[in-house]
Scaffold this motif. Structure first.
Motif, short mmCIF file in Angstrom:
data_model
loop_
_atom_site.label_atom_id
_atom_site.label_comp_id
_atom_site.label_asym_id
_atom_site.label_seq_id
_atom_site.Cartn_x
_atom_site.Cartn_y
_atom_site.Cartn_z
N LEU A 89 0.82 -1.20 0.00
CA LEU A 89 0.00 0.00 0.00
C LEU A 89 0.86 1.26 0.00
O LEU A 89 0.59 2.21 -0.74
N LEU A 90 1.92 1.24 0.82
CA LEU A 90 2.81 2.39 0.88
C LEU A 90 3.50 2.61 -0.46
O LEU A 90 3.66 3.76 -0.91
N GLY A 91 3.92 1.54 -1.10
CA GLY A 91 4.54 1.66 -2.41
C GLY A 91 3.60 2.24 -3.43
O GLY A 91 3.98 3.08 -4.24
N ARG A 92 2.35 1.79 -3.39
CA ARG A 92 1.36 2.30 -4.36
C ARG A 92 1.09 3.78 -4.12
O ARG A 92 0.89 4.55 -5.06
N ILE A 93 1.04 4.17 -2.84
CA ILE A 93 0.84 5.59 -2.53
C ILE A 93 1.99 6.42 -3.07
O ILE A 93 1.78 7.50 -3.63
N GLY A 94 3.22 5.92 -2.92
CA GLY A 94 4.38 6.64 -3.45
C GLY A 94 4.33 6.77 -4.95
O GLY A 94 4.61 7.84 -5.51
N ILE A 95 3.94 5.69 -5.63
CA ILE A 95 3.84 5.72 -7.09
C ILE A 95 2.74 6.70 -7.52
O ILE A 95 2.90 7.47 -8.47
N ALA A 96 1.62 6.67 -6.81
CA ALA A 96 0.51 7.57 -7.13
C ALA A 96 0.93 9.04 -6.93
O ALA A 96 0.57 9.91 -7.72
N PHE A 97 1.69 9.26 -5.86
CA PHE A 97 2.16 10.63 -5.59
C PHE A 97 3.10 11.10 -6.71
O PHE A 97 2.99 12.24 -7.17
N ALA A 98 4.01 10.22 -7.13
CA ALA A 98 4.92 10.58 -8.22
C ALA A 98 4.15 10.83 -9.50
O ALA A 98 4.44 11.79 -10.25
N ALA A 99 3.13 9.99 -9.78
CA ALA A 99 2.32 10.18 -10.99
C ALA A 99 1.55 11.50 -10.93
O ALA A 99 1.41 12.20 -11.93
N LEU A 100 1.07 11.85 -9.72
CA LEU A 100 0.35 13.12 -9.56
C LEU A 100 1.27 14.30 -9.86
O LEU A 100 0.85 15.27 -10.50
N ILE A 101 2.51 14.22 -9.39
CA ILE A 101 3.47 15.30 -9.66
C ILE A 101 3.74 15.41 -11.15
O ILE A 101 3.76 16.51 -11.73
N VAL A 102 3.95 14.26 -11.80
CA VAL A 102 4.26 14.25 -13.23
C VAL A 102 3.14 14.90 -14.04
O VAL A 102 3.38 15.65 -15.00
N ILE A 103 1.90 14.63 -13.64
CA ILE A 103 0.76 15.15 -14.40
C ILE A 103 0.46 16.60 -14.05
O ILE A 103 0.18 17.43 -14.93
N SER A 104 0.52 16.95 -12.76
CA SER A 104 0.03 18.26 -12.31
C SER A 104 1.07 19.37 -12.39
O SER A 104 0.71 20.53 -12.63
N PHE A 105 2.35 19.06 -12.19
CA PHE A 105 3.34 20.14 -12.10
C PHE A 105 3.44 20.95 -13.40
O PHE A 105 3.47 22.18 -13.35
N PRO A 106 3.52 20.31 -14.58
CA PRO A 106 3.54 21.12 -15.80
C PRO A 106 2.29 21.99 -15.95
O PRO A 106 2.38 23.11 -16.47
N GLN A 107 1.15 21.48 -15.51
CA GLN A 107 -0.07 22.28 -15.57
C GLN A 107 0.03 23.49 -14.65
O GLN A 107 -0.40 24.60 -14.99
N ALA A 108 0.63 23.26 -13.45
CA ALA A 108 0.72 24.34 -12.47
C ALA A 108 1.71 25.42 -12.87
O ALA A 108 1.61 26.56 -12.41
N THR A 109 2.69 25.07 -13.72
CA THR A 109 3.73 26.04 -14.09
C THR A 109 3.52 26.63 -15.48
O THR A 109 4.42 27.30 -16.00
N ILE A 110 2.35 26.43 -16.07
CA ILE A 110 2.13 26.93 -17.42
C ILE A 110 2.20 28.46 -17.46
O ILE A 110 2.67 29.05 -18.44
N ASP A 111 1.79 29.13 -16.37
CA ASP A 111 1.87 30.59 -16.33
C ASP A 111 3.33 31.06 -16.34
O ASP A 111 3.64 32.11 -16.92
N TRP A 112 4.21 30.30 -15.69
CA TRP A 112 5.63 30.64 -15.73
C TRP A 112 6.15 30.57 -17.17
O TRP A 112 6.88 31.45 -17.62
N GLN A 113 5.77 29.49 -17.86
CA GLN A 113 6.23 29.33 -19.24
C GLN A 113 5.71 30.46 -20.13
O GLN A 113 6.43 30.96 -21.02
N ARG A 114 4.49 30.90 -19.89
CA ARG A 114 3.93 32.00 -20.69
C ARG A 114 4.66 33.31 -20.39
O ARG A 114 4.83 34.14 -21.28
N GLU A 115 5.06 33.48 -19.14
CA GLU A 115 5.79 34.70 -18.78
C GLU A 115 7.15 34.73 -19.47
O GLU A 115 7.60 35.79 -19.95
N VAL A 116 7.84 33.58 -19.54
CA VAL A 116 9.12 33.51 -20.25
C VAL A 116 8.92 33.87 -21.72
O VAL A 116 9.71 34.63 -22.30
N SER A 117 7.86 33.36 -22.34
CA SER A 117 7.57 33.67 -23.73
C SER A 117 7.26 35.15 -23.91
O SER A 117 7.68 35.78 -24.89
#
Length: 376
Positions: A89-117
């Motif tokens: 269960l702990l391993g699955r939670i860790g994998i889920a957390f990593a997957a959440l970061i992979v999916i959500s972080f680029p979405q959360a930083t899209i405004d930063w990327q637009r500011e650079v542009s």
């Protein structure tokens, strides 16, 4: 008796083996770092490729640290037990957390990327940008890990005659690691670096060709790009154009110092095919403006594309009543960070060449008529 499925071959089990949890944690951290804003905007596919390679480096580091911790624990005789279900269960939670970061972080930083542009006056990424870069990152990351495992499996297969299982495991991982690292290095050198430089170069050229907003070509013949100058304002690049367009005139200096002032000389040359040619053009501009008759001369070392500290140059002119000449030249069309990667010796060479040519001309003058030469 019902037939049972044959166990999967060792190589297949190796490829399907679970990922290292420690490796995934470090891969996620390196993935986050790779998705922070860059100096210049990247295409979505390049952002995904950079994030994947960064994630691979993080995974290898996490895997190595995990192995080291386990080896140390065994050497110390430490034994940690955990309920198998809770461990899963702990391993699955860790994998889920990593997957959440992979999916959500680029979405959360899209405004930063637009500011650079926005900072470099290019169109910002759309809604699809984080989705596309994430898919590329995940696919490339998994491919690299599978390549590593596949190579390890093949090496182990060819070393099956080695009696020691430990030696066999170590050799397999070593060979796989060396080949995988070599593949990553080649990929960076052959694919990533040329692609990055091509994108950076294109963006840099576009930015350099855009003249600074709110500024106009000089109306004084004592400035490069002004009347009588063989150098056009557009040829100076954005930063060079800003330098010759800015700065005080004689009236502004006199208003501040309450003393008679001269119109300062400002000379600048944009990047050319050679540093010698740029320096010769700068000296020719100093000849045209009679800069050698000034009380003092400031030889400036700008950044690669020509950025100059405008306050520093203006202070020099105010303090000496405008009886000055300031000269500088660009040595690359690339931003400083990428200019150092492609030509690390150019900053020093550009400064040395220009200063030597100026000093040679000053030293040839009568001692009583020489301007004082300052260097920054």
């Amino acid at each position: 008796m019902p037939a049972t499925a044959a166990p999967a071959p060792p190589r297949v089990r190796l490829l399907l083996a679970r990922f290292s949890h420690t490796g995934l944690v470090f891969a996620a951290l390196f993935y986050i770092i790779a998705n922070t804003p860059s100096l210049l905007p990247r295409p979505w596919w390049m952002q995904g490729l950079v994030a994947a390679l960064s994630g691979v480096c993080g995974y290898v580091l996490g895997l190595a640290l995990g192995r080291l911790v386990h080896a140390t624990a065994r050497w110390l005789g430490l034994h940690v037990t955990m309920n198998p279900r809770r461990r899963v269960l702990l391993g699955r939670i860790g994998i889920a957390f990593a997957a959440l970061i992979v999916i959500s972080f680029p979405q959360a930083t899209i405004d930063w990327q637009r500011e650079v542009s926005r900072q470099v006056d290019v169109d910002g990424p759309g809604w699809w940008y984080p989705t596309g870069s994430t898919l590329v990152a995940v696919v490339v990351f998994v491919l690299f890990i599978l390549v590593w495992r596949g190579l390890a499996g093949l090496t182990r297969f060819f070393l099956t005659k080695v009696s020691s299982r430990i030696v066999r495991e170590a050799a397999a991982r070593l060979v796989a690691s060396v080949i995988t690292v070599a593949t990553v290095v080649v990929a960076i050198d052959v694919v990533v670096e040329p692609a990055v430089l091509a994108v950076v170069g294109g963006n840099a050229d576009r930015v350099n060709q855009q003249m600074p907003r709110g500024e106009h070509a000089p109306t004084s013949s004592l400035r490069s790009g002004g009347p009588g100058s063989p150098l056009t304002w557009n040829s100076l690049g954005q930063d060079g154009a800003k330098f010759v367009a800015a700065g005080p005139d004689a009236k502004q200096i006199a208003d501040v110092t309450k003393k008679p002032a001269k119109e300062p000389v400002r000379v600048f040359v944009g990047a050319n095919e050679s540093l010698d040619k740029s320096a010769d053009l700068a000296v020719a501009e100093l000849d045209r403006t009679d800069a050698w008759k000034r009380k003092a001369m400031l030889v400036i070392t700008p950044t690669s594309t020509g950025y100059v500290n405008l306050w520093g140059a203006a202070s020099f002119e105010y303090l000496l009543g405008g009886d000055t000449a300031a000269v500088g030249m660009a040595y690359s069309n690339l931003p400083s960070a990428f200019g150092l990667l492609t030509a690390p010796r150019d900053p020093g060479k550009a400064s040395q060449i220009l200063l030597e040519k100026v000093r040679r001309r000053v030293d040839a003058m009568p001692a009583a008529q020489r301007p004082k030469v300052y260097f920054t």
